[in-house]
Motif scaffolding. Structure first.
Motif, PDB file in Angstrom:
ATOM      1  N   GLY A  28       0.852  -1.032   0.008  1.00  0.00           N
ATOM      2  CA  GLY A  28      -0.004  -0.015  -0.168  1.00  0.00           C
ATOM      3  C   GLY A  28       0.919   0.956   0.069  1.00  0.00           C
ATOM      4  O   GLY A  28       1.935   1.281  -0.091  1.00  0.00           O
ATOM      5  N   PRO A  29       0.335   2.491   0.629  1.00  0.00           N
ATOM      6  CA  PRO A  29       1.421   3.872   0.358  1.00  0.00           C
ATOM      7  C   PRO A  29       2.214   3.521   1.216  1.00  0.00           C
ATOM      8  O   PRO A  29       2.126   2.226   2.515  1.00  0.00           O
ATOM      9  N   ASP A  30       2.680   4.689   2.028  1.00  0.00           N
ATOM     10  CA  ASP A  30       4.214   4.744   2.821  1.00  0.00           C
ATOM     11  C   ASP A  30       3.670   3.784   4.443  1.00  0.00           C
ATOM     12  O   ASP A  30       3.011   4.235   3.968  1.00  0.00           O
ATOM     13  N   ALA A  31       4.501   3.072   4.726  1.00  0.00           N
ATOM     14  CA  ALA A  31       3.837   2.470   5.896  1.00  0.00           C
ATOM     15  C   ALA A  31       5.143   2.844   7.198  1.00  0.00           C
ATOM     16  O   ALA A  31       5.979   2.772   6.839  1.00  0.00           O
ATOM     17  N   ARG A  32       4.008   2.906   7.970  1.00  0.00           N
ATOM     18  CA  ARG A  32       5.550   3.455   9.230  1.00  0.00           C
ATOM     19  C   ARG A  32       5.537   2.254  10.615  1.00  0.00           C
ATOM     20  O   ARG A  32       4.364   2.508  10.532  1.00  0.00           O
ATOM     21  N   PHE A  33       6.207   2.238  11.174  1.00  0.00           N
ATOM     22  CA  PHE A  33       6.594   1.800  12.908  1.00  0.00           C
ATOM     23  C   PHE A  33       8.017   1.597  12.750  1.00  0.00           C
ATOM     24  O   PHE A  33       8.878   2.565  12.995  1.00  0.00           O
ATOM     25  N   ILE A  34       7.263   1.725  14.096  1.00  0.00           N
ATOM     26  CA  ILE A  34       8.723   1.579  15.128  1.00  0.00           C
ATOM     27  C   ILE A  34       9.417   0.164  15.528  1.00  0.00           C
ATOM     28  O   ILE A  34       9.187  -1.233  15.210  1.00  0.00           O
ATOM     29  N   LEU A  35      10.657  -0.281  15.291  1.00  0.00           N
ATOM     30  CA  LEU A  35      11.064  -1.285  14.896  1.00  0.00           C
ATOM     31  C   LEU A  35      12.516  -0.808  16.128  1.00  0.00           C
ATOM     32  O   LEU A  35      13.552  -0.481  16.122  1.00  0.00           O
ATOM     33  N   ASP A  36      12.758  -2.134  16.932  1.00  0.00           N
ATOM     34  CA  ASP A  36      14.114  -1.895  17.787  1.00  0.00           C
ATOM     35  C   ASP A  36      13.786  -0.011  18.221  1.00  0.00           C
ATOM     36  O   ASP A  36      14.649   0.222  19.054  1.00  0.00           O
ATOM     37  N   ASN A  37      12.985   0.574  18.342  1.00  0.00           N
ATOM     38  CA  ASN A  37      13.511   1.908  18.807  1.00  0.00           C
ATOM     39  C   ASN A  37      13.293   2.548  17.868  1.00  0.00           C
ATOM     40  O   ASN A  37      13.316   4.328  18.695  1.00  0.00           O
ATOM     41  N   LYS A  38      13.563   1.907  17.538  1.00  0.00           N
ATOM     42  CA  LYS A  38      14.459   3.444  15.963  1.00  0.00           C
ATOM     43  C   LYS A  38      12.773   3.415  15.088  1.00  0.00           C
ATOM     44  O   LYS A  38      11.753   2.539  14.396  1.00  0.00           O
ATOM     45  N   PRO A  39      12.280   4.554  14.762  1.00  0.00           N
ATOM     46  CA  PRO A  39      11.165   4.769  13.424  1.00  0.00           C
ATOM     47  C   PRO A  39      11.765   4.533  11.807  1.00  0.00           C
ATOM     48  O   PRO A  39      13.047   5.146  12.020  1.00  0.00           O
ATOM     49  N   ILE A  40      10.778   3.344  11.617  1.00  0.00           N
ATOM     50  CA  ILE A  40      11.056   3.069  10.226  1.00  0.00           C
ATOM     51  C   ILE A  40       9.591   3.755   8.966  1.00  0.00           C
ATOM     52  O   ILE A  40       8.587   3.538   9.498  1.00  0.00           O
ATOM     53  N   GLU A  41      10.041   3.852   7.602  1.00  0.00           N
ATOM     54  CA  GLU A  41       9.307   4.276   7.188  1.00  0.00           C
ATOM     55  C   GLU A  41       8.941   3.813   5.772  1.00  0.00           C
ATOM     56  O   GLU A  41      10.608   3.564   4.866  1.00  0.00           O
ATOM     57  N   ILE A  42       8.902   2.778   4.583  1.00  0.00           N
ATOM     58  CA  ILE A  42       8.767   2.275   4.144  1.00  0.00           C
ATOM     59  C   ILE A  42       7.966   2.151   3.016  1.00  0.00           C
ATOM     60  O   ILE A  42       6.573   2.215   2.666  1.00  0.00           O
TER      61      ILE A  42
END
Length: 276
Positions: A39-53
């Motif tokens: 889908g459109p850009d996804a965001r999440f926290i990975l091991d306390n670091k913000p990630i955007e894909i």
């Protein structure tokens, strides 16, 4: 959809919407996860670091990468355990000890190029179709399809990652160390234990790590121990002493000091904070 063989070889293949984030909460021992944003850009926290894909970006995680605060529209998820695909005889590049899952420094990500999209989507549809089959050939087919998916991903990742080190023999040692640490960190907490398994001296192992990552071998081991400690504190009601014993600390005070040094609070306070 999830498939489990009589020998507990497990794989989950699913198209996930925001209402189905339970997939990220499932505990699959020794699991590897492929996350493909469709889908459109996804965001999440990975091991306390913000990630955007972005759309058609694929990322690769192990069981020790903790994903939370997920914002997305649609994801394709593949999750499997070592029993399903990670036997010792499998080659290191496409097996779970390869670049895609135990990269020295970062979580590998790739963008599906336009000329490869039909391949990826066709393979995904075939995997979903195979999950519906009910015969004795299903396990072999799914394992072969997964391997094809990982090989295709590896080809794209290599083409897009121009900074991959040329010294692959040393790099493979780092990946092998990460893999071994992910399995044995509960019992083995000293670098010399892993150096012996890799037929290297601790000093040689440390020098190899300096070439590829800013983390030391001991930091890698301790990251696994800390992640597991936090997981047990969050998701189980085990006593602090039990957790200390499970992670092979000499006593509860040593575990408490270890945890407090890295989280700035004692294990008991960390657990209490989770209820607020």
């Amino acid at each position: 959809m999830k498939f489990v063989s009589p020998l507990q070889e497990e794989i989950l293949i699913a198209q996930v919407t925001p209402a189905e984030t339970f997939c990220f909460e499932q505990e699959l021992e020794g699991s590897m996860t492929v996350l493909w944003n469709t889908g459109p850009d996804a965001r999440f926290i990975l091991d306390n670091k913000p990630i955007e894909i972005e759309k058609d970006c694929i990322s690769f995680f192990t069981e020790f990468h903790k994903v939370r605060n997920i914002e997305f529209s649609q994801l394709n998820i593949i999750q499997f355990n070592r029993a399903f695909y990670c036997v010792e005889s499998q080659d290191h590049e496409t097996g779970c000890r390869g670049i895609l899952f135990y990269s020295p420094a970062t979580v590998p990500k790739l963008i599906i190029p336009e000329e490869r999209r039909k391949q990826f989507y066709a393979l995904w549809d075939t995997m979903l179709f195979e999950m519906e089959e009910q015969d004795e050939l299903k396990l072999d087919m799914l394992q072969n399809l997964l391997k094809r998916f990982l090989i295709l991903s590896l080809r794209v990742y290599r083409a897009q990652s121009h900074d991959l080190p040329a010294d692959d023999s040393s790099l493979s040692i780092v990946r092998e160390f990460n893999y071994l640490a992910s399995i044995h960190f509960r019992q083995l907490s000293q670098v010399k234990d892993y150096a012996e398994m890799l037929n290297k001296s601790p000093k040689t192992l440390s020098n190899i790590f300096k070439k590829f990552t800013d983390k030391t071998p001991l930091q890698i081991i301790n990251e696994f121990r800390l992640r597991e400690a936090k997981h047990l504190l969050r998701y189980t009601d085990k006593h602090i002493q039990e957790i200390s014993d499970e992670l092979n600390f000499k006593d509860i005070q040593a575990f408490s000091n270890f945890f407090k040094k890295r989280e700035n609070q004692a294990p008991t306070l960390y657990r209490a904070s989770l209820t607020h």
